[in-house]
Enzyme design. Structure first.
Site, short mmCIF file in Angstrom:
data_model
loop_
_atom_site.label_atom_id
_atom_site.label_comp_id
_atom_site.label_asym_id
_atom_site.label_seq_id
_atom_site.Cartn_x
_atom_site.Cartn_y
_atom_site.Cartn_z
N ASP A 385 -8.65 7.13 -3.66
CA ASP A 385 -7.62 6.79 -4.64
C ASP A 385 -8.27 6.42 -5.96
O ASP A 385 -9.49 6.24 -6.06
CB ASP A 385 -6.68 5.69 -4.11
CG ASP A 385 -7.28 4.30 -4.21
OD1 ASP A 385 -6.54 3.34 -4.01
OD2 ASP A 385 -8.50 4.17 -4.49
N GLU A 428 -1.41 6.92 -5.94
CA GLU A 428 -2.68 7.41 -6.46
C GLU A 428 -3.67 7.73 -5.35
O GLU A 428 -4.87 7.87 -5.59
CB GLU A 428 -3.31 6.37 -7.42
CG GLU A 428 -3.73 5.06 -6.77
CD GLU A 428 -2.61 4.02 -6.71
OE1 GLU A 428 -2.92 2.83 -6.67
OE2 GLU A 428 -1.42 4.42 -6.72
#
Length: 504
Positions: A385, A428
């Site tokens: 991420d 994300e």
């Protein structure tokens, strides 16, 4: 009347075109199936070679013999002969045992490409294979194993060539080679087919010792190719097919000459003694990607008869009105398929980044995990991420955040293979499935991705980083446990300061 005739011609044309399309599609499908069978069998031979190398060859007592031999300049000396005999005795039993499982050749080479000992022909040694065996040159240059088909001085083979190291220095090379029979046997025993193995005649004449060329005979069908006399049949069906095609007219194969020049896999349909045959040509490439040989697979196939029968029935029974109705339904049917496929694609695609979404990823990982655990192929996954992504949204706004997500996807995608599967896991977080990839190689890729992102300058936000967790699926592990391990590795990377790769 003119319009009616015109419509009939159009309908018949499309019926015929559809018939040829089905035939072509079937040929392409069968070509891919046989190509996959060949590659799978070649991969299994490679794995078998790795076992031989690890279990018997890559041992200090073996490598020390090669080290001593590499220091002797006179290959006719008694000391050199003694070392050859010593190596032969140490591996003789293992070599004979593995011959029962298809092993053809065990060949040791010195660093200067001199043949040290051929277990297949121990009396032939001392010749230089530089310029003859490209695989040796690649192993010598890159210090890594190489697997490919190759014709040597004595035999052809599906070779797996390994570097031999002593105290970190390259002291020689060894190749573990399998005959074409090792691949043919697996296919003929599984399917009702007969397989010929044909090799470029020019390469046989150029590379093999003259006295070894007697083991090959010119193909009566393919003028530019030789057939290895040692190739066998491995089933009753294969023997029957072999006998059926013995007197085939070679002129029927004129259509394949152009395909031979292209060096690609292909299939054709021929009638032999009033029987339809699917004949597939699967090319065998050397270490440089050049086609040196073909597996020619003969398969009696009723599908072509079914296709022709259906074609004739449609032609005889179709009237203008039925054809018109069929055409309308045909168009409607394909529109529905396209629509469903479009909906499916939308449901499996992340609308922002354009890559696969969580749903598509879960379907994919379940499938790949099943294949990996069934056949023992390595399967690794990277979870990563974007570090401090919330700050990007808070400071620069969600538009910039969306830009960063799309840009990261673009950068990462450019670093992946076509076989890798890239998906947005949520927010994300992203996942990458790496088929046939060990943990070591997955870690290397993860580190490369981390550096690429770290060094990329984004608009407005300048530089960002990512944290990554890397894990390899265990043979008895379920998906949930695998995901949990990945999550723990990612959070470990976060706890240790971010912008790093964590793995087990």
């Amino acid at each position: 009347m003119g319009l009616f005739s015109f419509l009939i011609i159009i309908v018949l044309f499309f019926i015929y075109k559809n018939y040829k399309k089905q035939e072509k599609l079937y040929l392409q499908t069968m070509t891919k199936n046989f190509e996959a069978l060949y590659k799978n069998n070649a991969y299994l031979l490679k794995e078998r070679s790795n076992i031989i190398y690890d279990s018997f060859i890559n041992k200090e007592k073996i490598i020390k013999i090669v080290v001593k031999a590499s220091k002797i300049k006179d290959i006719k000396s008694k000391e050199f002969k003694k070392l050859r005999e010593e190596l032969y005795k140490k591996l003789y039993n293992e070599y004979n045992y593995m011959k029962n499982y298809g092993l053809q050749e065990l060949h040791f080479h010195l660093p200067d490409y001199t043949s040290f000992i051929r277990f297949y022909r121990p009396e032939k040694y001392g010749d230089s294979l530089k310029g003859v065996r490209k695989s040796l040159e690649l192993v010598h240059e890159f210090k890594k194993p190489v697997s490919c088909f190759e014709i040597g001085r004595v035999v052809h083979g599906f070779r797996n060539v390994y570097p031999l190291f002593y105290n970190g220095e390259l002291v020689g090379m060894v190749d573990v080679a399998y005959h074409a029979n090792s691949i043919i046997s697996g296919i003929e025993r599984a399917l009702p087919v007969y397989i010929e193995f044909i090799i470029d005649s020019n390469l046989i004449k150029k590379k093999l010792f003259e006295d070894e060329q007697k083991l090959y005979t010119k193909s009566h069908i393919f003028e530019d190719f030789f057939i290895d006399k040692d190739v066998k049949t491995f089933s009753k069906e294969a023997q029957i097919i072999k006998e059926e095609i013995q007197n085939i007219d070679k002129n029927k194969f004129k259509i394949v000459e152009k395909n031979f020049k292209n060096g690609k896999n292909f299939s054709i349909n021929l009638k032999i003694k009033d029987k339809d045959y699917l004949i597939s040509f699967i090319c065998v490439k050397d270490c440089e990607g050049k086609t040196e040989a073909y597996f020619v697979i003969y398969k009696p196939d009723k599908i072509f008869g079914y296709l022709r029968y259906n074609f004739i029935i449609v032609l005889l029974t179709t009237t203008f009105l039925l054809t018109l109705v069929f055409s309308i339904l045909y168009v409607y049917f394909w529109k529905q398929i396209e629509y469903r496929e479009k909906l499916k694609k939308i449901s499996e695609t992340d609308t922002l980044t354009g890559i696969a979404n969580r749903r598509a990823f879960i379907e994919k990982i379940k499938y790949e995990a099943k294949i990996s655990q069934r056949f023992g192929y390595p399967l690794s996954v990277i979870l990563f991420d974007i570090d401090n992504f919330k700050k990007v949204n808070d400071i620069y706004g969600h538009d910039t955040g969306d830009y960063v997500l799309k840009e990261v996807v673009k950068i990462i995608s450019g670093q992946l293979r076509r076989t890798d599967f890239f998906a947005r896991w949520g927010g994300e977080e992203f996942m990458i499935i790496l088929k046939n990839t060990d943990l070591k190689d997955a870690i290397k890729l993860a580190e490369r991705l981390r550096k690429v992102i770290e060094n990329y300058k984004f608009e407005k936000v300048s530089y960002i980083t990512i944290s990554l967790g890397v894990a390899k699926l265990k043979s008895d592990e379920d998906i949930d446990s695998f995901f949990k391990r990945l999550d723990e590795l990612l959070y470990k990377a976060k706890r240790k300061g971010k912008n790093r790769v964590e793995f087990e």
